[in-house]
Design a protein around this motif. Structure first.
Motif, PDB file in Angstrom:
ATOM      1  N   UNK A 106      35.024  30.861  27.021  1.00 13.87           N
ATOM      2  CA  UNK A 106      34.320  30.444  28.237  1.00 13.87           C
ATOM      3  C   UNK A 106      33.071  31.301  28.359  1.00 13.87           C
ATOM      4  N   UNK A 107      32.238  30.941  29.304  1.00  8.88           N
ATOM      5  CA  UNK A 107      31.081  31.749  29.649  1.00  8.88           C
ATOM      6  C   UNK A 107      31.224  32.133  31.108  1.00  8.88           C
ATOM      7  N   UNK A 108      31.102  33.417  31.389  1.00 11.37           N
ATOM      8  CA  UNK A 108      31.119  33.879  32.777  1.00 11.37           C
ATOM      9  C   UNK A 108      29.665  34.039  33.207  1.00 11.37           C
ATOM     10  N   UNK A 109      29.270  33.284  34.229  1.00 10.03           N
ATOM     11  CA  UNK A 109      27.925  33.376  34.783  1.00 10.03           C
ATOM     12  C   UNK A 109      28.004  34.352  35.957  1.00 10.03           C
ATOM     13  N   UNK A 110      27.239  35.432  35.866  1.00 11.86           N
ATOM     14  CA  UNK A 110      27.360  36.519  36.840  1.00 11.86           C
ATOM     15  C   UNK A 110      26.006  36.819  37.464  1.00 11.86           C
ATOM     16  N   UNK A 111      26.029  37.041  38.793  1.00  8.51           N
ATOM     17  CA  UNK A 111      24.800  37.357  39.526  1.00  8.51           C
ATOM     18  C   UNK A 111      24.197  36.099  40.105  1.00  8.51           C
ATOM     19  N   UNK A 112      22.924  36.158  40.459  1.00  7.28           N
ATOM     20  CA  UNK A 112      22.253  34.996  41.027  1.00  7.28           C
ATOM     21  C   UNK A 112      22.752  34.705  42.433  1.00  7.28           C
ATOM     22  N   UNK A 113      22.741  33.422  42.780  1.00  4.87           N
ATOM     23  CA  UNK A 113      23.185  32.999  44.112  1.00  4.87           C
ATOM     24  C   UNK A 113      24.187  31.858  43.970  1.00  4.87           C
ATOM     25  N   UNK A 114      24.917  31.611  45.037  1.00  8.40           N
ATOM     26  CA  UNK A 114      25.922  30.550  45.041  1.00  8.40           C
ATOM     27  C   UNK A 114      25.354  29.340  45.779  1.00  8.40           C
ATOM     28  N   UNK A 115      25.300  28.223  45.064  1.00 10.38           N
ATOM     29  CA  UNK A 115      24.847  26.972  45.669  1.00 10.38           C
ATOM     30  C   UNK A 115      25.912  26.444  46.616  1.00 10.38           C
ATOM     31  N   UNK A 116      25.512  26.067  47.835  1.00 11.45           N
ATOM     32  CA  UNK A 116      26.421  25.532  48.861  1.00 11.45           C
ATOM     33  C   UNK A 116      27.549  26.517  49.188  1.00 11.45           C
ATOM     34  N   UNK A 117      27.221  27.792  49.352  1.00 14.45           N
ATOM     35  CA  UNK A 117      28.217  28.837  49.616  1.00 14.45           C
ATOM     36  C   UNK A 117      28.887  28.637  50.974  1.00 14.45           C
ATOM     37  N   UNK A 118      30.218  28.787  50.968  1.00  7.96           N
ATOM     38  CA  UNK A 118      31.016  28.696  52.195  1.00  7.96           C
ATOM     39  C   UNK A 118      32.138  29.716  52.125  1.00  7.96           C
ATOM     40  N   UNK A 119      32.409  30.378  53.240  1.00 11.70           N
ATOM     41  CA  UNK A 119      33.538  31.300  53.306  1.00 11.70           C
ATOM     42  C   UNK A 119      34.800  30.470  53.506  1.00 11.70           C
ATOM     43  N   UNK A 120      35.686  30.476  52.499  1.00  5.47           N
ATOM     44  CA  UNK A 120      36.903  29.659  52.558  1.00  5.47           C
ATOM     45  C   UNK A 120      38.045  30.388  53.250  1.00  5.47           C
ATOM     46  N   UNK A 121      38.120  31.679  53.056  1.00 10.20           N
ATOM     47  CA  UNK A 121      39.042  32.562  53.775  1.00 10.20           C
ATOM     48  C   UNK A 121      38.273  33.863  53.977  1.00 10.20           C
TER      49      UNK A 121
END
Length: 175
Positions: A102-117
């Motif tokens: 797999x490839x782990x993509x690290x850093x940057x920003x999260x598109x459509x970020x939501x706090x789920x818990x």
């Protein structure tokens, strides 16, 4: 062949003794045993059982919390498809790759970020992150508050052991 986990894996686990939105709804109770041992054969068997299950799921993931301890817990995960973006405010992630790629993509920003818990952010994908290819035997550490996403290539799979370690500033708050 019944071998123990590789020394590097045991060393990491021992050092940690001093995710999870995908885990089962009810995690196991806190473990009070002074030692837990899982052989490579036991982990491999369970991981490949999960892989068979993940291949049948629309989201392509099966993950379970194995043990909970003060300040950290362990998980086993099988993926056949890319996951969404994640950020854990209070936990470090340590992935030990058992099989697949797999490839782990690290850093940057999260598109459509939501706090789920509380303390757990999820989103569609990581944008602008750095790609880190992962293969059997690799170990990767992801610090708290770091966006990340596991991307599994089409037709491939990814089996990994996860150690989630509570960040020092939150360790006493969760006891």
């Amino acid at each position: 062949m019944n071998r123990m986990l590789p020394l590097a894996t045991l060393t990491i686990a021992a050092a940690l003794t001093a995710t999870a939105a995908y885990a089962q709804a009810t995690p196991p109770p806190m473990d009070t045993n002074p030692i837990d041992v899982r052989t490579e054969a036991q982990i491999d068997q369970q991981a490949h059982e999960f892989l068979d299950q993940a291949r049948k799921r629309p989201d392509g993931i099966v993950s379970v919390t194995l043990e909970r301890y003060p300040g950290h817990y362990t998980m086993l995960t099988a993926r056949t498809k890319p996951g969404g973006a994640e950020l854990h405010q209070h936990f470090n992630d340590i992935f030990i790759v058992l099989d697949g790629e797999a490839t782990e993509v690290i850093g940057g920003t999260i598109e459509d970020a939501k706090e789920t818990t509380p303390g757990e952010i999820r989103g569609k994908r990581v944008v602008g992150g750095t790609e880190h290819p992962m293969h059997k035997g690799d170990v990767i550490h992801i610090a708290p508050n770091t966006p990340h996403q596991t991307v599994v290539p089409e037709g491939k799979y990814f089996l990994y052991y996860v150690i989630k370690v509570q960040a020092p500033d939150t360790a006493t708050a969760a006891k």
